[in-house]
Design a protein around this motif. Structure first.
Motif, PDB file in Angstrom:
ATOM      1  N   SER A 240     -25.631  95.516 -81.183  1.00 32.59           N
ATOM      2  CA  SER A 240     -25.688  95.336 -79.644  1.00 32.59           C
ATOM      3  C   SER A 240     -25.820  93.961 -79.286  1.00 32.59           C
ATOM      4  O   SER A 240     -25.194  93.135 -78.172  1.00 32.59           O
ATOM      5  N   TYR A 241     -26.202  93.029 -80.003  1.00 34.89           N
ATOM      6  CA  TYR A 241     -26.345  91.431 -79.534  1.00 34.89           C
ATOM      7  C   TYR A 241     -24.780  91.051 -79.938  1.00 34.89           C
ATOM      8  O   TYR A 241     -24.433  90.200 -79.011  1.00 34.89           O
ATOM      9  N   SER A 242     -24.348  91.289 -80.751  1.00 32.69           N
ATOM     10  CA  SER A 242     -22.835  90.904 -81.366  1.00 32.69           C
ATOM     11  C   SER A 242     -22.081  91.340 -80.053  1.00 32.69           C
ATOM     12  O   SER A 242     -20.928  90.630 -79.442  1.00 32.69           O
ATOM     13  N   ASN A 243     -22.007  92.604 -79.648  1.00 33.11           N
ATOM     14  CA  ASN A 243     -21.065  93.115 -78.779  1.00 33.11           C
ATOM     15  C   ASN A 243     -21.406  92.244 -77.225  1.00 33.11           C
ATOM     16  O   ASN A 243     -20.366  92.064 -76.503  1.00 33.11           O
ATOM     17  N   PHE A 244     -22.560  92.058 -76.812  1.00 28.05           N
ATOM     18  CA  PHE A 244     -23.002  91.250 -75.765  1.00 28.05           C
ATOM     19  C   PHE A 244     -22.159  89.990 -75.943  1.00 28.05           C
ATOM     20  O   PHE A 244     -21.419  89.470 -74.784  1.00 28.05           O
ATOM     21  N   ALA A 245     -22.458  89.074 -76.990  1.00 23.55           N
ATOM     22  CA  ALA A 245     -21.913  87.860 -76.978  1.00 23.55           C
ATOM     23  C   ALA A 245     -20.379  87.817 -77.207  1.00 23.55           C
ATOM     24  O   ALA A 245     -19.438  86.817 -76.534  1.00 23.55           O
ATOM     25  N   SER A 246     -19.575  88.785 -77.642  1.00 32.37           N
ATOM     26  CA  SER A 246     -18.184  88.911 -77.887  1.00 32.37           C
ATOM     27  C   SER A 246     -17.555  89.251 -76.580  1.00 32.37           C
ATOM     28  O   SER A 246     -16.494  89.273 -76.269  1.00 32.37           O
ATOM     29  N   SER A 247     -18.310  89.976 -75.633  1.00 31.52           N
ATOM     30  CA  SER A 247     -17.804  90.455 -74.442  1.00 31.52           C
ATOM     31  C   SER A 247     -17.723  89.501 -73.163  1.00 31.52           C
ATOM     32  O   SER A 247     -17.088  89.543 -72.314  1.00 31.52           O
ATOM     33  N   LEU A 248     -18.407  88.247 -73.448  1.00 29.73           N
ATOM     34  CA  LEU A 248     -18.394  87.172 -72.482  1.00 29.73           C
ATOM     35  C   LEU A 248     -17.070  86.577 -72.475  1.00 29.73           C
ATOM     36  O   LEU A 248     -16.610  85.773 -73.395  1.00 29.73           O
ATOM     37  N   SER A 249     -16.634  86.271 -71.331  1.00 33.39           N
ATOM     38  CA  SER A 249     -15.572  85.368 -70.826  1.00 33.39           C
ATOM     39  C   SER A 249     -15.994  83.824 -70.958  1.00 33.39           C
ATOM     40  O   SER A 249     -17.131  83.560 -70.930  1.00 33.39           O
ATOM     41  N   HIS A 250     -15.096  82.998 -70.786  1.00 39.45           N
ATOM     42  CA  HIS A 250     -15.600  81.632 -70.585  1.00 39.45           C
ATOM     43  C   HIS A 250     -16.439  81.232 -69.485  1.00 39.45           C
ATOM     44  O   HIS A 250     -17.473  80.852 -69.664  1.00 39.45           O
ATOM     45  N   ASP A 251     -15.814  81.848 -68.349  1.00 39.49           N
ATOM     46  CA  ASP A 251     -16.778  81.819 -67.161  1.00 39.49           C
ATOM     47  C   ASP A 251     -18.224  82.422 -67.411  1.00 39.49           C
ATOM     48  O   ASP A 251     -19.183  82.091 -66.807  1.00 39.49           O
TER      49      ASP A 251
END
Length: 342
Positions: A240-251
């Motif tokens: 879940s931590y990895s999913n959150f980090a990878s889902s973020l766009s640059h903005d």
């Protein structure tokens, strides 16, 4: 254990008016900053993949401790908490950690308006704990101020709730969800109240920067255990931590960075120092009264940045709180002058 008694043979004199003003100004900044907390967290939870609350808490405290470390270095203070500040921090940090954790979790299930009014039950809990557990006498004027301020917050909350009910986008939470969230936020109010009460004694014995450093270091330890021990033992939690980090766009990554810096450096580090500094000069009951203004600042900030209106009922609530503060601060100033004359 720390025991504060008002029946000692040599009762300490009240702080001077100048010290009280400084303490009051420092504590007055705390609810203003806290007023930004709910809108910011609600924004973070609206991301496509919301941040796990325990990970968010951990990031806040990493930033907070880093800021206090730099502040200590800049002021030629010890770079690590002293034993006495760490001892105080272990207890006070636990109450703050529990409060922030419950509040973060509760905000996932209930509205910011409801969470705000429940957290402000601290204005009632602190004097009740003072009189029932510590057997302290609470000034009648402060009891009046507490009643007026709490009534004002209730009026403001009712005004905001009515506005939310009229909005077509307000029903994002079910009744069951809101009840669950309200109960969790109530636990946060209990933890915050205990912190305010216990801080009253520690703040008179430990320097503000060291006390803040001790509290935030302890909170970092507690949040690290909550965030990483279960994650190391549970692959789904780590995923879940990895999913959150990878889902973020640059903005979105930049927005999250700003949220972490603000809540870590200002909402955590600075307010922790301001509370420690202010409560060396202001009684716990009056401190809790000042903290009652947090929903007022929250409403004002929402009005400015989110274009939410404040109706006649809300304005009446603000007036009640301001009247309560003026009444209680005036009484405290008169007590200080009487103490000088004696």
């Amino acid at each position: 254990t720390l025991a504060v008694s008002s029946s000692s043979s040599s009762s300490p004199s009240l702080p001077s008016r100048g010290d009280q003003i400084k303490g009051g100004l420092a504590l007055s900044l705390v609810p203003i900053i806290w007023g930004t907390y709910t809108p910011i967290i609600r924004f973070a939870y609206q991301l496509d993949v919301p941040p796990p609350p325990e990970l968010l808490n951990f990031m806040f405290y990493v930033t907070s401790v880093s800021c206090l470390f730099l502040s200590s270095a800049a002021n030629a203070q010890p770079l690590f908490p002293r034993p006495e500040s760490l001892k105080a921090g272990l207890e006070l940090g636990l109450w703050l950690f529990l409060g922030s954790t419950f509040q973060l979790l509760g905000l996932k299930y209930t509205t910011g308006t409801q969470a705000g009014i429940i957290v402000q039950l601290t204005s009632v809990m602190v004097p009740l704990l003072e009189s029932s557990i510590l057997k302290r006498s609470v000034n009648r004027n402060l009891w009046l101020g507490i009643a007026l301020s709490f009534a004002g917050v209730v009026l403001l909350t009712a005004d905001q709730a009515a506005s939310a009910a009229a909005s077509t986008s307000a029903s994002s939470f079910s009744l069951a969800s809101m009840i669950k969230g309200d109960l969790v936020v109530f636990l946060a109010a209990i933890a915050y109240s205990t912190h305010v009460l216990r801080l009253d004694g520690y703040a008179k014995k430990v320097a503000p920067l060291q006390l803040a450093f001790g509290k935030q270091t302890a909170q970092l330890g507690y949040s690290s255990m909550l965030a990483w021990v279960p994650a190391l033992l549970s692959p789904p939690r780590m995923q879940s931590y990895s999913n959150f980090a990878s889902s973020l766009s640059h903005d979105q990554a930049l927005q999250m960075l700003m949220i972490v810096i603000w809540n870590g450096a200002i909402s955590s580090a600075f307010t922790s120092y301001a509370q420690s500094y202010g409560q060396r000069r202001i009684p716990a009951t009056l401190a809790s009264l000042l903290f009652t203004t947090q929903p007022l600042w929250n409403a004002l900030l929402c009005s400015i940045f989110l274009h939410e209106s404040i109706g006649a009922i809300g304005i009446g609530g603000i007036t009640l709180v301001l009247a309560a503060l003026s009444n209680s601060l005036l009484k405290l100033s008169e007590d200080s002058e009487k103490s000088k004359e004696i």
